[in-house]
Design a protein around this motif. Structure first.
Motif, mmCIF file in Angstrom:
data_model
loop_
_atom_site.group_PDB
_atom_site.id
_atom_site.type_symbol
_atom_site.label_atom_id
_atom_site.label_comp_id
_atom_site.label_asym_id
_atom_site.label_seq_id
_atom_site.Cartn_x
_atom_site.Cartn_y
_atom_site.Cartn_z
ATOM 1 N N ALA A 476 0.885 -1.305 0.076
ATOM 2 C CA ALA A 476 0.082 -0.063 -0.031
ATOM 3 C C ALA A 476 0.747 1.319 -0.122
ATOM 4 N N ALA A 477 2.034 1.276 0.709
ATOM 5 C CA ALA A 477 3.098 2.556 0.837
ATOM 6 C C ALA A 477 3.642 2.624 -0.376
ATOM 7 N N TYR A 478 3.873 1.374 -1.082
ATOM 8 C CA TYR A 478 4.508 1.648 -2.621
ATOM 9 C C TYR A 478 3.321 2.223 -3.567
ATOM 10 N N GLU A 479 2.092 1.702 -3.557
ATOM 11 C CA GLU A 479 1.237 2.330 -4.416
ATOM 12 C C GLU A 479 1.101 3.976 -4.150
ATOM 13 N N LYS A 480 1.276 4.325 -3.091
ATOM 14 C CA LYS A 480 1.092 5.738 -2.783
ATOM 15 C C LYS A 480 2.238 6.502 -3.519
ATOM 16 N N ALA A 481 3.194 5.761 -3.598
ATOM 17 C CA ALA A 481 4.792 6.571 -3.685
ATOM 18 C C ALA A 481 4.950 6.231 -5.253
ATOM 19 N N ARG A 482 4.269 5.498 -5.898
ATOM 20 C CA ARG A 482 4.547 5.147 -7.453
ATOM 21 C C ARG A 482 4.417 6.133 -8.246
ATOM 22 N N THR A 483 5.293 6.520 -9.411
ATOM 23 C CA THR A 483 5.221 7.661 -10.168
ATOM 24 C C THR A 483 5.006 6.827 -11.707
ATOM 25 N N ALA A 484 5.237 5.575 -11.881
ATOM 26 C CA ALA A 484 5.244 5.170 -13.441
ATOM 27 C C ALA A 484 3.738 5.268 -13.778
ATOM 28 N N LYS A 485 3.514 5.634 -15.000
ATOM 29 C CA LYS A 485 2.036 5.397 -15.473
ATOM 30 C C LYS A 485 1.625 4.037 -15.868
ATOM 31 N N LEU A 486 0.496 3.644 -15.450
ATOM 32 C CA LEU A 486 0.061 2.475 -15.691
ATOM 33 C C LEU A 486 -0.721 1.951 -16.932
ATOM 34 N N PRO A 487 -0.573 0.904 -17.734
ATOM 35 C CA PRO A 487 -1.213 0.802 -18.891
ATOM 36 C C PRO A 487 -2.685 0.504 -18.604
ATOM 37 N N THR A 488 -3.596 0.931 -19.665
ATOM 38 C CA THR A 488 -5.059 0.460 -19.483
ATOM 39 C C THR A 488 -5.250 -0.622 -20.496
ATOM 40 N N PRO A 489 -6.174 -1.499 -20.442
ATOM 41 C CA PRO A 489 -6.498 -2.495 -21.641
ATOM 42 C C PRO A 489 -6.870 -1.881 -22.993
ATOM 43 N N SER A 490 -6.405 -2.433 -23.727
ATOM 44 C CA SER A 490 -6.694 -2.012 -25.165
ATOM 45 C C SER A 490 -7.844 -3.017 -25.918
ATOM 46 N N PHE A 491 -7.943 -4.141 -25.329
ATOM 47 C CA PHE A 491 -8.874 -5.070 -25.950
ATOM 48 C C PHE A 491 -8.714 -5.361 -27.385
ATOM 49 N N GLU A 492 -7.309 -5.293 -27.786
ATOM 50 C CA GLU A 492 -7.045 -5.282 -29.233
ATOM 51 C C GLU A 492 -5.903 -6.025 -29.539
ATOM 52 N N ARG A 493 -5.386 -6.412 -30.418
ATOM 53 C CA ARG A 493 -4.156 -7.203 -30.569
ATOM 54 C C ARG A 493 -2.947 -6.325 -30.391
#
Length: 499
Positions: A476-493
């Motif tokens: 939980a502490a890492y989640e708050k500190a995380r700066t990387a952008k997380l991907p979202t599903p594309s539902f494509e190839r």
């Protein structure tokens, strides 16, 4: 379930809202019945139709009404259950046609606990058949019952196994949370490659009764969610003692695994960095360095560890699983309250041989056959003692104590590989060290830490036995500190970044 077509415009609108809807699930639903209805519609449009993820085998069309009436801490939240865990409503197949009629009419204790806590069982998820213990050359995410599960981030990429359906379903926003099971990587791998949170608890925190087994020493169920908080909340619901599973009587649990998560801090916490588990890829190494920088800014003290598992270790791991698989599967199959179907592992092997087109087309059953001949009890005890020593006293326990660190971290897995039913899985890059926690029976949390070419990568946090709450707080502490952008599903190839 029925398959139906969906207009292109409607599907596009659904996909546009999927990411935000999935993130919104972390809060208690203002209207549990409305949330459940949304999840059912999403299953129909993304799993049965559209990209046809094949993450869900069966679902309850009456879940919305049940969510509205539910009482308890989970407040009617919807939960999908991996189809090797028994639920009273449906057969529990482990993905195999041999168990297609395995309607036991009973809930596994963890499912009964879930219902008492106000959770609504929305349906059953697909998995790698027999939890990926059938063949040494399998394609993860495929079962004869459910077909091939697709990764929502790239539908031609693998969702990993064996909890592939649970991982893909939560990434696609098909439920609030899912139950996965793990023997060695089957929660953490699909969580990592599908870009969600997965938590493998210490063996004994959650009952294994009425769960189709592999290993008496490594098997456990655990939460797969969109946040660490939700993983802890679901763990609260499913954890508990079970006299039929004696190790649960030894477990050291806490009353509330969500306690302290919101204020968890890494200030001054020493964390061991498993550098050799980063693997061979520069892009994963760069992503991991960003996570390490985030942890340092959060106040953690990072300690590089020069650890590598002794080569002799690997000789003993598979024989242990083979011995336990035969014993545990025979116990489960022979005591099922169902008249038809296999009563032993030998019956399963014979069934598959009689159904080669349906069961053996894509890969064989060499591991099941090997388990039938792994019967030397003395050799088993020796091998078990070896791997327990190497992962506990000479492994995690030693690394934590000698280096005075609270946790061990590493990238969880490499990116999802292209699915290939003809050639099988492609585990490359030597990334990850989750086998240490899996074989030791210790807690292992994976949290999204970014992506490589749009494909999610997780950060593993491992701790000592019964340190589940501490590992969750660190996550939980890492989640708050995380700066990387997380991907979202594309539902494509899959497409290369920028194309």
């Amino acid at each position: 379930m029925t398959h139906h077509s969906l207009a292109r415009a409607a599907l596009a609108a659904l996909l546009a809202t999927t990411a935000s809807a999935a993130l919104a699930q972390t809060a208690a639903p203002a209207s549990p019945d409305a949330a459940a209805a949304t999840h059912i519609e999403r299953i129909r449009t993304l799993d049965d139709a559209g990209p046809q993820l094949n993450a869900v085998i069966v679902y309850d069309a009456a879940a919305a009404a049940k969510a509205k009436a539910a009482k308890g801490a989970l407040q009617g939240r919807t939960v999908l259950v991996k189809d090797n865990v028994e639920t009273a409503e449906w057969p529990t197949t482990a993905g195999s046609l041999a168990l297609k009629d395995n309607a036991t009419g009973r809930d596994a204790p963890l499912v009964a606990n879930l219902r008492r806590a106000g959770g609504v069982v929305l349906g059953k998820t697909n998995l790698s058949e027999w939890a990926n213990i059938r063949s040494s050359d399998s394609t993860s995410g495929w079962s004869a019952v459910g077909g091939l599960t697709k990764n929502p981030h790239a539908i031609d990429r693998n969702a990993c196994g064996s909890s592939s359906g649970s991982g893909a379903a939560i990434a696609a926003g098909l439920a609030w949370a899912a139950i996965g099971t793990e023997t060695n990587g089957s929660i953490t791998c699909p969580a990592s490659v599908n870009g969600i949170v997965g938590f493998k608890p210490s063996v004994g925190i959650v009952s294994r009764t009425h769960v189709v087994p592999i290993s008496s020493t490594q098997d456990t169920a655990g939460p797969m969610t969109t946040s660490v908080h939700d993983a802890a909340l679901l763990l609260n619901a499913i954890a508990g003692q079970d006299p039929a599973d004696p190790i649960t009587l030894e477990a050291k649990r806490v009353a509330d695994y969500t306690a302290g998560l919101a204020t968890a801090s890494l200030q001054g916490v020493r964390i061991g960095v498993l550098r050799k588990a980063v693997g061979e890829r520069a892009d994963i190494a760069a992503l991991f360095e960003t996570a390490l920088a985030d942890l340092t800014r959060a106040g953690a003290v990072l300690v590089d560890l020069d650890y590598e598992t002794p080569p002799t270790f690997w000789r003993s791991t598979l024989p242990v699983l083979m011995y336990e698989l035969r014993e545990e599967m025979d116990k489960y199959l022979s005591t099922r309250p169902v008249a038809d179907g296999p009563r032993s592992l030998a019956d399963v092997v014979a069934f598959n041989k009689a159904q080669p087109r349906d069961e053996l087309r894509w890969f064989g059953q060499d591991l099941l056959e090997q388990a039938l001949t792994t019967t030397d009890a003395a050799a088993y005890q020796e091998n078990l003692a070896t791997i327990r020593r190497m992962t506990r006293a000479e492994g995690i326990d030693k690394l934590l104590a000698d280096n005075q660190v609270a946790f061990l971290i590493a990238p969880t897995m490499g990116p999802a590989w292209s699915t290939d039913l003809v050639l099988g899985d492609n585990f490359s890059g030597r990334t990850g060290a989750g086998y240490l926690a899996a074989i030791a029976g210790y807690p292992h949390l994976t949290v999204p830490m970014g992506a490589v070419e749009g494909l999610p990568i997780g950060l593993s946090i491992m701790g000592g036995q019964w340190q589940d709450h501490e590992v969750l707080k660190a996550g939980a502490a890492y989640e708050k500190a995380r700066t990387a952008k997380l991907p979202t599903p594309s539902f494509e190839r899959w497409k290369p970044a920028g194309e």
